[in-house]
Write a protein that holds these residues in place. Structure first.
Motif, PDB file in Angstrom:
ATOM      1  N   CYS A 164     -25.069 -56.321 131.194  1.00 39.29           N
ATOM      2  CA  CYS A 164     -24.583 -55.091 131.452  1.00 39.29           C
ATOM      3  C   CYS A 164     -23.086 -54.968 131.050  1.00 39.29           C
ATOM      4  O   CYS A 164     -22.358 -56.109 131.500  1.00 39.29           O
ATOM      5  N   ALA A 165     -22.958 -53.888 130.307  1.00 37.92           N
ATOM      6  CA  ALA A 165     -21.414 -53.884 129.532  1.00 37.92           C
ATOM      7  C   ALA A 165     -20.688 -53.481 130.673  1.00 37.92           C
ATOM      8  O   ALA A 165     -21.068 -52.601 131.649  1.00 37.92           O
ATOM      9  N   VAL A 166     -19.359 -53.702 130.591  1.00 38.17           N
ATOM     10  CA  VAL A 166     -18.520 -53.299 131.624  1.00 38.17           C
ATOM     11  C   VAL A 166     -17.464 -52.004 131.003  1.00 38.17           C
ATOM     12  O   VAL A 166     -17.018 -52.011 129.850  1.00 38.17           O
ATOM     13  N   PHE A 179     -24.317 -61.070 132.490  1.00 39.85           N
ATOM     14  CA  PHE A 179     -25.788 -61.012 132.490  1.00 39.85           C
ATOM     15  C   PHE A 179     -26.305 -61.331 133.926  1.00 39.85           C
ATOM     16  O   PHE A 179     -25.736 -62.129 134.483  1.00 39.85           O
ATOM     17  N   GLY A 180     -27.189 -60.357 134.322  1.00 41.28           N
ATOM     18  CA  GLY A 180     -27.886 -60.564 135.718  1.00 41.28           C
ATOM     19  C   GLY A 180     -28.697 -59.399 135.992  1.00 41.28           C
ATOM     20  O   GLY A 180     -28.838 -58.508 135.171  1.00 41.28           O
ATOM     21  N   ASP A 181     -29.310 -59.268 137.070  1.00 39.34           N
ATOM     22  CA  ASP A 181     -30.023 -58.216 137.671  1.00 39.34           C
ATOM     23  C   ASP A 181     -29.093 -56.889 137.570  1.00 39.34           C
ATOM     24  O   ASP A 181     -28.039 -56.943 138.256  1.00 39.34           O
ATOM     25  N   PRO A 182     -29.402 -55.818 136.868  1.00 38.16           N
ATOM     26  CA  PRO A 182     -28.391 -54.697 136.727  1.00 38.16           C
ATOM     27  C   PRO A 182     -28.079 -54.120 138.430  1.00 38.16           C
ATOM     28  O   PRO A 182     -26.775 -53.686 138.495  1.00 38.16           O
ATOM     29  N   GLU A 183     -28.947 -54.086 139.246  1.00 28.19           N
ATOM     30  CA  GLU A 183     -28.608 -53.699 140.718  1.00 28.19           C
ATOM     31  C   GLU A 183     -27.419 -54.433 141.208  1.00 28.19           C
ATOM     32  O   GLU A 183     -26.527 -54.133 141.895  1.00 28.19           O
ATOM     33  N   THR A 195     -17.107 -50.469 136.815  1.00 24.50           N
ATOM     34  CA  THR A 195     -18.328 -50.031 136.475  1.00 24.50           C
ATOM     35  C   THR A 195     -19.102 -50.623 135.433  1.00 24.50           C
ATOM     36  O   THR A 195     -18.686 -50.944 134.320  1.00 24.50           O
ATOM     37  N   PHE A 196     -20.280 -51.084 135.880  1.00 28.56           N
ATOM     38  CA  PHE A 196     -21.379 -51.738 134.704  1.00 28.56           C
ATOM     39  C   PHE A 196     -22.279 -50.905 134.349  1.00 28.56           C
ATOM     40  O   PHE A 196     -22.974 -49.994 135.172  1.00 28.56           O
TER      41      PHE A 196
END
Length: 198
Positions: A164-166, A179-183, A195-196
Motif C-alpha cells: 500500500c503506497a502512502v 505491506f499488509g491487509d489494505p483495510e 492516506t494509503f
C-alpha cells in the motif's frame, strides 16, 4: 521528510505499536523483537518528525515498510544485478516471508534501450524493464521509479496482504509502501492523517 518539525506528541510508541498489532499488521512477538524495550514508553516525537511521519518510521522499525531509497540505487549502472537483488530480497523480507524472490538476473537489451530485470516471485517468472540512460543519475532515478511503481505486483497467493503506497503531503506518491491487509493499513492511516492506496 526530516526537515519537518515535530509537534509534541502525547501518544507513546507502545500505544501505536499495540494498535498496529490489534489491526493484525504484525504479531505481538514480532513487535517485541523489533523494538528496544526502552523505546516503548517514549512518545512518537522520539522519531524527531510529526506524528504521521513517526508512524511511518515505526512501521519501518517493525519491518513492514519499504522505501525505495535513491541512495540504495547509487551505482546501479555498474552494480545493477547485485543492487537489484538486494532490493528484491529486502522487499521479500518486508513481507515477513509471505513471498520469496529467486533467480535474479539482469540482461541488457541494447537494441531496446533497457535492462531486463528478471526474477521469480514465488516461482513465477517476472520481468521488469528499466530504461538504460547514459546519464547515471537518470538511470538511478528510473530504477527507483520502476521499483516504486511495480512493487504492488509482488504479493502472496492466498493472502489479502498487499503493498500500500502512502500519499505524502503534496499529493504525490512517493516510492514508499507498507505491506499488509489494505483495510487494516487504511484504518491505521486514517487514525494518523495518512492516506494509503493499494
Amino acid at each position: 521528510m526530516d526537515d519537518l518539525q515535530p509537534v509534541e506528541s502525547t501518544l507513546t510508541i507502545r500505544q501505536v505499536t499495540e494498535r498496529v498489532v490489534e489491526l493484525g499488521l504484525v504479531d505481538a512477538q514480532t513487535a517485541l523483537d523489533a523494538l528496544e524495550p526502552d523505546m516503548l514508553d517514549r512518545t512518537l516525537d522520539y522519531f524527531g518528525v510529526p506524528d504521521d511521519r513517526a508512524v511511518l518510521r515505526l512501521l519501518d522499525s517493525l519491518g513492514i515498510w519499504y522505501d525505495a531509497d535513491p541512495d540504495a540505487f547509487r551505482g546501479v549502472c555498474e552494480d545493477g544485478p547485485q543492487l537489484y537483488e538486494e532490493q528484491l530480497r529486502l522487499i521479500a523480507d518486508r513481507t515477513r516471508g509471505l513471498i520469496t524472490i529467486t533467480d535474479v538476473d539482469v540482461v541488457d537489451d541494447e537494441a531496446g534501450g533497457h535492462h531486463a530485470l528478471r526474477f521469480r516471485c514465488d516461482g513465477e517468472p517476472r520481468e521488469w524493464r528499466i530504461p538504460h540512460d547514459e546519464d547515471e543519475d537518470e538511470e538511478e532515478f528510473d530504477a527507483v521509479m520502476t521499483f516504486a511503481m511495480r512493487i504492488h505486483e509482488l504479493v502472496p497467493a492466498g493472502s489479502p496482504a498487499r503493498w500500500c503506497a502512502v500519499e505524502i503531503y503534496d499529493g504525490a506518491y512517493g516510492p514508499q509502501a507498507v505491506f499488509g491487509d489494505p483495510e487494516a493499513v487504511r484504518q491505521l492511516g486514517a487514525e494518523f492523517g495518512l492516506t494509503f492506496r493499494a
